[in-house]
Design a protein around this motif. Structure first.
Motif, PDB file in Angstrom:
ATOM      1  N   THR A  25       6.072  -0.817   7.747  1.00 34.23           N
ATOM      2  CA  THR A  25       6.404  -2.018   6.990  1.00 34.23           C
ATOM      3  C   THR A  25       6.975  -3.087   7.919  1.00 34.23           C
ATOM      4  OG1 THR A  25       6.816  -0.813   4.939  1.00 34.23           O
ATOM      5  CG2 THR A  25       7.896  -2.954   5.185  1.00 34.23           C
ATOM      6  N   ALA A  26       6.350  -4.281   7.897  1.00 32.41           N
ATOM      7  CA  ALA A  26       6.744  -5.358   8.797  1.00 32.41           C
ATOM      8  C   ALA A  26       5.889  -6.586   8.507  1.00 32.41           C
ATOM      9  CB  ALA A  26       6.555  -4.941  10.252  1.00 32.41           C
ATOM     10  N   VAL A  44       0.853  -1.187   0.000  1.00 33.84           N
ATOM     11  CA  VAL A  44       0.000   0.000   0.000  1.00 33.84           C
ATOM     12  C   VAL A  44       0.888   1.236   0.000  1.00 33.84           C
ATOM     13  CG1 VAL A  44      -0.182   0.044   2.523  1.00 33.84           C
ATOM     14  CG2 VAL A  44      -1.993   1.090   1.134  1.00 33.84           C
ATOM     15  N   GLN A  45       0.401   2.309  -0.558  1.00 30.51           N
ATOM     16  CA  GLN A  45       1.146   3.562  -0.547  1.00 30.51           C
ATOM     17  C   GLN A  45       1.009   4.252   0.806  1.00 30.51           C
ATOM     18  OE1 GLN A  45      -0.249   5.875  -3.938  1.00 30.51           O
ATOM     19  NE2 GLN A  45       1.451   5.115  -5.187  1.00 30.51           N
ATOM     20  N   ALA A  91       9.874  -5.823  11.817  1.00 31.67           N
ATOM     21  CA  ALA A  91      10.462  -5.246  10.613  1.00 31.67           C
ATOM     22  C   ALA A  91      11.809  -5.917  10.348  1.00 31.67           C
ATOM     23  CB  ALA A  91      10.633  -3.742  10.788  1.00 31.67           C
ATOM     24  N   PRO A  92      12.287  -5.871   9.111  1.00 33.94           N
ATOM     25  CA  PRO A  92      13.577  -6.497   8.792  1.00 33.94           C
ATOM     26  C   PRO A  92      14.699  -5.948   9.667  1.00 33.94           C
ATOM     27  CG  PRO A  92      12.419  -5.897   6.798  1.00 33.94           C
ATOM     28  CD  PRO A  92      11.632  -5.312   7.917  1.00 33.94           C
ATOM     29  N   GLY A  93      15.447  -6.849  10.284  1.00 34.42           N
ATOM     30  CA  GLY A  93      16.581  -6.443  11.099  1.00 34.42           C
ATOM     31  C   GLY A  93      16.231  -5.889  12.461  1.00 34.42           C
ATOM     32  N   THR A 150       3.622  -3.987   3.484  1.00 38.06           N
ATOM     33  CA  THR A 150       4.660  -3.144   2.913  1.00 38.06           C
ATOM     34  C   THR A 150       4.049  -1.802   2.531  1.00 38.06           C
ATOM     35  OG1 THR A 150       5.824  -5.081   2.031  1.00 38.06           O
ATOM     36  CG2 THR A 150       6.428  -2.922   1.137  1.00 38.06           C
ATOM     37  N   VAL A 151       4.627  -0.730   3.067  1.00 35.55           N
ATOM     38  CA  VAL A 151       4.130   0.614   2.797  1.00 35.55           C
ATOM     39  C   VAL A 151       5.190   1.355   1.992  1.00 35.55           C
ATOM     40  CG1 VAL A 151       3.203   2.723   3.778  1.00 35.55           C
ATOM     41  CG2 VAL A 151       2.886   0.546   4.988  1.00 35.55           C
ATOM     42  N   SER A 152       4.825   1.758   0.790  1.00 34.88           N
ATOM     43  CA  SER A 152       5.766   2.455  -0.083  1.00 34.88           C
ATOM     44  C   SER A 152       5.635   3.967   0.103  1.00 34.88           C
ATOM     45  CB  SER A 152       5.518   2.082  -1.533  1.00 34.88           C
ATOM     46  OG  SER A 152       4.230   2.502  -1.934  1.00 34.88           O
TER      47      SER A 152
END
Length: 123
Positions: free
Chosen positions: A91-92, A12-13, A40-42, A120-122
């Motif tokens: 994002t996560a 999604v935006q 979230a990554p990392g 995922t948020v762009s």
């Protein structure tokens, strides 16, 4: 033990909305307080929101307060996370979790977990 399956994630935006669902089976759903967590990554997994067995009590992480809403429908054995005004930092992988009796913001208090759904948020 209760089995949990999440759905509703996606791309999604920024500024957009998503609604996550978590369907439960295997035990009496209303015996369980429910929580949403994200990783979230990392980063370490973190608390997002929790709701009491009948929905009268909710708590949110400061980072999502005013943007996210947790709710549940015990007749459908489902807990929801409505996410509005999404930001890239949201994002996560989002996972729901269950614990008997009361709410908790600590992931170690939860006994049953779903596999998670990617959000995922762009920008």
């Amino acid at each position: 033990q209760v089995q949990l399956v999440e759905s509703g994630g996606g791309l999604v935006q920024a500024g957009g909305s998503l609604r996550l669902s978590c369907a439960a089976s295997g035990r009496t759903f209303s015996n369980y307080a429910m929580g949403w967590f994200r990783q979230a990554p990392g980063k370490e997994r973190e608390f997002v929101a929790t709701i009491s067995r009948y929905g009268s009590t909710t708590y949110y992480a400061d980072s999502v307060k005013g943007r996210f809403t947790i709710s549940r429908d015990n007749a459908k054995n489902t807990v929801y996370l409505q996410m509005n005004s999404l930001k890239p930092e949201d994002t996560a992988v989002y996972a729901c979790a269950a614990r008997r009796i009361g709410t908790s913001t600590s992931q170690s208090d939860y006994t049953d977990w779903g596999q998670g759904t990617q959000v995922t948020v762009s920008s």
